[in-house]
Design a protein around this motif. Structure first.
Motif, PDB file in Angstrom:
ATOM      1  N   ALA A  41      -2.891  11.699  -4.338  1.00 20.56           N
ATOM      2  CA  ALA A  41      -1.807  10.801  -3.943  1.00 20.56           C
ATOM      3  C   ALA A  41      -2.131  10.012  -2.679  1.00 20.56           C
ATOM      4  O   ALA A  41      -1.480   9.012  -2.395  1.00 20.56           O
ATOM      5  CB  ALA A  41      -0.518  11.599  -3.740  1.00 20.56           C
ATOM      6  N   THR A  42      -3.118  10.451  -1.919  1.00 23.20           N
ATOM      7  CA  THR A  42      -3.487   9.733  -0.693  1.00 23.20           C
ATOM      8  C   THR A  42      -4.603   8.720  -0.929  1.00 23.20           C
ATOM      9  O   THR A  42      -5.104   8.131   0.020  1.00 23.20           O
ATOM     10  CB  THR A  42      -3.944  10.726   0.390  1.00 23.20           C
ATOM     11  N   PHE A  43      -5.005   8.508  -2.186  1.00 32.78           N
ATOM     12  CA  PHE A  43      -6.026   7.489  -2.464  1.00 32.78           C
ATOM     13  C   PHE A  43      -5.401   6.100  -2.328  1.00 32.78           C
ATOM     14  O   PHE A  43      -4.233   5.895  -2.662  1.00 32.78           O
ATOM     15  CB  PHE A  43      -6.595   7.656  -3.873  1.00 32.78           C
ATOM     16  N   PRO A  44      -6.156   5.105  -1.883  1.00 32.16           N
ATOM     17  CA  PRO A  44      -5.564   3.799  -1.586  1.00 32.16           C
ATOM     18  C   PRO A  44      -5.481   2.846  -2.776  1.00 32.16           C
ATOM     19  O   PRO A  44      -6.171   3.000  -3.783  1.00 32.16           O
ATOM     20  CB  PRO A  44      -6.527   3.223  -0.546  1.00 32.16           C
ATOM     21  N   PRO A  83      -3.187   5.378  -7.475  1.00 34.40           N
ATOM     22  CA  PRO A  83      -2.609   6.385  -8.365  1.00 34.40           C
ATOM     23  C   PRO A  83      -1.094   6.288  -8.387  1.00 34.40           C
ATOM     24  O   PRO A  83      -0.464   5.928  -7.398  1.00 34.40           O
ATOM     25  CB  PRO A  83      -3.060   7.708  -7.743  1.00 34.40           C
ATOM     26  N   LEU A  84      -0.522   6.586  -9.544  1.00 37.48           N
ATOM     27  CA  LEU A  84       0.929   6.585  -9.663  1.00 37.48           C
ATOM     28  C   LEU A  84       1.499   7.852  -9.036  1.00 37.48           C
ATOM     29  O   LEU A  84       1.003   8.952  -9.265  1.00 37.48           O
ATOM     30  CB  LEU A  84       1.338   6.510 -11.137  1.00 37.48           C
ATOM     31  N   ALA A  85       2.536   7.679  -8.244  1.00 38.16           N
ATOM     32  CA  ALA A  85       3.195   8.842  -7.637  1.00 38.16           C
ATOM     33  C   ALA A  85       4.040   9.556  -8.681  1.00 38.16           C
ATOM     34  O   ALA A  85       4.568   8.929  -9.600  1.00 38.16           O
ATOM     35  CB  ALA A  85       4.065   8.388  -6.476  1.00 38.16           C
ATOM     36  N   TYR A  86       4.156  10.869  -8.541  1.00 42.33           N
ATOM     37  CA  TYR A  86       5.038  11.622  -9.426  1.00 42.33           C
ATOM     38  C   TYR A  86       6.487  11.312  -9.055  1.00 42.33           C
ATOM     39  O   TYR A  86       6.810  11.112  -7.876  1.00 42.33           O
ATOM     40  CB  TYR A  86       4.776  13.117  -9.278  1.00 42.33           C
ATOM     41  N   PRO A  87       7.375  11.251 -10.036  1.00 43.52           N
ATOM     42  CA  PRO A  87       8.766  10.861  -9.747  1.00 43.52           C
ATOM     43  C   PRO A  87       9.533  11.962  -9.008  1.00 43.52           C
ATOM     44  O   PRO A  87       9.179  13.142  -9.053  1.00 43.52           O
ATOM     45  CB  PRO A  87       9.354  10.644 -11.149  1.00 43.52           C
ATOM     46  N   GLY A  88      10.591  11.555  -8.341  1.00 44.75           N
ATOM     47  CA  GLY A  88      11.492  12.493  -7.689  1.00 44.75           C
ATOM     48  C   GLY A  88      10.826  13.303  -6.602  1.00 44.75           C
ATOM     49  O   GLY A  88       9.973  12.818  -5.859  1.00 44.75           O
ATOM     50  N   ASP A  89      11.217  14.570  -6.524  1.00 44.09           N
ATOM     51  CA  ASP A  89      10.704  15.455  -5.486  1.00 44.09           C
ATOM     52  C   ASP A  89       9.565  16.339  -5.984  1.00 44.09           C
ATOM     53  O   ASP A  89       9.227  17.348  -5.352  1.00 44.09           O
ATOM     54  CB  ASP A  89      11.835  16.352  -4.952  1.00 44.09           C
ATOM     55  N   ALA A  90       8.985  15.979  -7.116  1.00 46.28           N
ATOM     56  CA  ALA A  90       7.890  16.773  -7.664  1.00 46.28           C
ATOM     57  C   ALA A  90       6.715  16.793  -6.694  1.00 46.28           C
ATOM     58  O   ALA A  90       6.460  15.795  -6.003  1.00 46.28           O
ATOM     59  CB  ALA A  90       7.436  16.197  -9.008  1.00 46.28           C
ATOM     60  N   PRO A  91       6.000  17.908  -6.599  1.00 44.82           N
ATOM     61  CA  PRO A  91       4.802  17.948  -5.741  1.00 44.82           C
ATOM     62  C   PRO A  91       3.816  16.858  -6.152  1.00 44.82           C
ATOM     63  O   PRO A  91       3.587  16.635  -7.344  1.00 44.82           O
ATOM     64  CB  PRO A  91       4.239  19.346  -6.000  1.00 44.82           C
ATOM     65  N   GLN A  92       3.264  16.180  -5.164  1.00 44.79           N
ATOM     66  CA  GLN A  92       2.352  15.092  -5.462  1.00 44.79           C
ATOM     67  C   GLN A  92       0.951  15.630  -5.766  1.00 44.79           C
ATOM     68  O   GLN A  92       0.553  16.672  -5.248  1.00 44.79           O
ATOM     69  CB  GLN A  92       2.287  14.119  -4.286  1.00 44.79           C
ATOM     70  N   PRO A  93       0.195  14.920  -6.598  1.00 52.25           N
ATOM     71  CA  PRO A  93      -1.161  15.378  -6.932  1.00 52.25           C
ATOM     72  C   PRO A  93      -2.094  15.230  -5.738  1.00 52.25           C
ATOM     73  O   PRO A  93      -1.795  14.482  -4.799  1.00 52.25           O
ATOM     74  CB  PRO A  93      -1.574  14.431  -8.068  1.00 52.25           C
ATOM     75  N   GLN A 103       0.853  -1.193   0.000  1.00 54.79           N
ATOM     76  CA  GLN A 103       0.000   0.000   0.000  1.00 54.79           C
ATOM     77  C   GLN A 103       0.889   1.244   0.000  1.00 54.79           C
ATOM     78  O   GLN A 103       2.038   1.211   0.438  1.00 54.79           O
ATOM     79  CB  GLN A 103      -0.892  -0.019   1.247  1.00 54.79           C
ATOM     80  N   SER A 104       0.367   2.350  -0.483  1.00 50.71           N
ATOM     81  CA  SER A 104       1.106   3.606  -0.471  1.00 50.71           C
ATOM     82  C   SER A 104       1.481   4.004   0.958  1.00 50.71           C
ATOM     83  O   SER A 104       0.635   3.983   1.857  1.00 50.71           O
ATOM     84  CB  SER A 104       0.239   4.706  -1.101  1.00 50.71           C
ATOM     85  N   ALA A 105       2.748   4.358   1.153  1.00 50.74           N
ATOM     86  CA  ALA A 105       3.182   4.785   2.489  1.00 50.74           C
ATOM     87  C   ALA A 105       2.425   6.027   2.939  1.00 50.74           C
ATOM     88  O   ALA A 105       2.054   6.144   4.112  1.00 50.74           O
ATOM     89  CB  ALA A 105       4.680   5.041   2.491  1.00 50.74           C
ATOM     90  N   THR A 106       2.185   6.936   2.010  1.00 51.06           N
ATOM     91  CA  THR A 106       1.476   8.160   2.366  1.00 51.06           C
ATOM     92  C   THR A 106       0.048   7.844   2.788  1.00 51.06           C
ATOM     93  O   THR A 106      -0.465   8.401   3.769  1.00 51.06           O
ATOM     94  CB  THR A 106       1.483   9.150   1.190  1.00 51.06           C
ATOM     95  N   TYR A 107      -0.605   6.931   2.078  1.00 45.73           N
ATOM     96  CA  TYR A 107      -1.968   6.527   2.453  1.00 45.73           C
ATOM     97  C   TYR A 107      -1.978   5.892   3.840  1.00 45.73           C
ATOM     98  O   TYR A 107      -2.828   6.222   4.678  1.00 45.73           O
ATOM     99  CB  TYR A 107      -2.537   5.547   1.429  1.00 45.73           C
ATOM    100  N   LEU A 108      -1.052   4.975   4.097  1.00 45.80           N
ATOM    101  CA  LEU A 108      -1.022   4.302   5.401  1.00 45.80           C
ATOM    102  C   LEU A 108      -0.768   5.298   6.532  1.00 45.80           C
ATOM    103  O   LEU A 108      -1.392   5.221   7.596  1.00 45.80           O
ATOM    104  CB  LEU A 108       0.053   3.213   5.402  1.00 45.80           C
ATOM    105  N   TYR A 109       0.141   6.225   6.296  1.00 42.26           N
ATOM    106  CA  TYR A 109       0.425   7.245   7.306  1.00 42.26           C
ATOM    107  C   TYR A 109      -0.829   8.069   7.605  1.00 42.26           C
ATOM    108  O   TYR A 109      -1.167   8.317   8.776  1.00 42.26           O
ATOM    109  CB  TYR A 109       1.551   8.149   6.816  1.00 42.26           C
TER     110      TYR A 109
END
Length: 226
Positions: free
Chosen positions: A170-173, A157-167, A72-78
């Motif tokens: 990005a917190t969708f599971p 959703p696919l995360a944006y690469p690198g340090d780009a601001p996330q859409p 699962q996305s780390a951001t979603y889990l957090y």
């Protein structure tokens, strides 16, 4: 006597005010600007012993009423841990577990479970009722396709690469491989408003309102086979 009565009334008012404050609803959480998170995977693994009792030693749930966490996305889990701790999301077990966690603990646990291999792909049938709803929705009934937010295979959703601001999404599971029982409960909770104190939940509340019981069952069965 009047002074005593006035003092008693003031005491009751103060107690009532204190009681109201003690039961103040959790603040609504706007997740649209949540930055991606990082954590210490090894520290998260060390902290995960209690979690494994329900979510399995490799992040795959031991019973169908619990969600898989592996992959699962780390951001979603957090965000989920944070909303359990903050009271925006409630569960008899998870609310108590999250209450004991610090922010670093939540980041580390999220990073650990995100690093684990996800459940292998199943054999979902796109032509099934659930498949059609997931992939195409039902415009005539106002039902949007689930893949628009969760991806065509439910991998999120696919995360944006690198340090780009996330859409904002990005917190969708990730939904891929969640059990029928778990997804059914989640959709019913969104439809009833039991989950509604975050920006993501508000989106799902609107979506779930367009679904009837048969739709929820069909979608839950399809997602479980992805």
């Amino acid at each position: 006597m009047l002074a005593a009565a006035a003092l008693g009334a003031a005491t009751l008012l103060t107690a009532a005010a204190d009681g109201t404050a003690a039961h103040k609803p959790a603040a609504w959480a706007d997740l649209r600007r949540q930055p991606p998170i990082a954590g210490d995977i090894r520290a998260g693994q060390a902290k995960s012993t209690v979690c494994a009792a329900c979510h399995g030693p490799q992040g795959l749930a031991i019973a169908p009423n619990f969600p898989n966490l592996a992959g699962q996305s780390a951001t979603y889990l957090y965000v989920q841990l944070k909303t359990f701790k903050g009271g925006q999301r409630n569960d008899p077990v998870m609310s108590g577990q999250a209450a004991t966690l610090g922010d670093t603990d939540m980041r580390n646990l999220a990073a650990y479970y995100a690093s684990l291999p996800a459940k292998p792909a199943g054999q979902a049938e796109p032509a099934s009722r659930g498949g059609r709803l997931f992939l195409d929705g039902d415009p005539a009934r106002g039902i949007p396709p689930c893949q628009a937010c969760h991806g065509p295979t439910g991998h999120g959703p696919l995360a944006y690469p690198g340090d780009a601001p996330q859409p904002p999404w990005a917190t969708f599971p990730r939904l891929h491989g969640l059990s029928t029982i778990y997804v059914t409960k989640a959709l019913n909770d969104f439809r009833s408003g039991a989950r509604g104190d975050t920006s993501n939940a508000q989106i799902m509340h609107g979506v779930a309102q367009t679904l009837d019981d048969a739709d929820i069952q069909a979608l839950s069965s399809y997602i479980a086979t992805q």
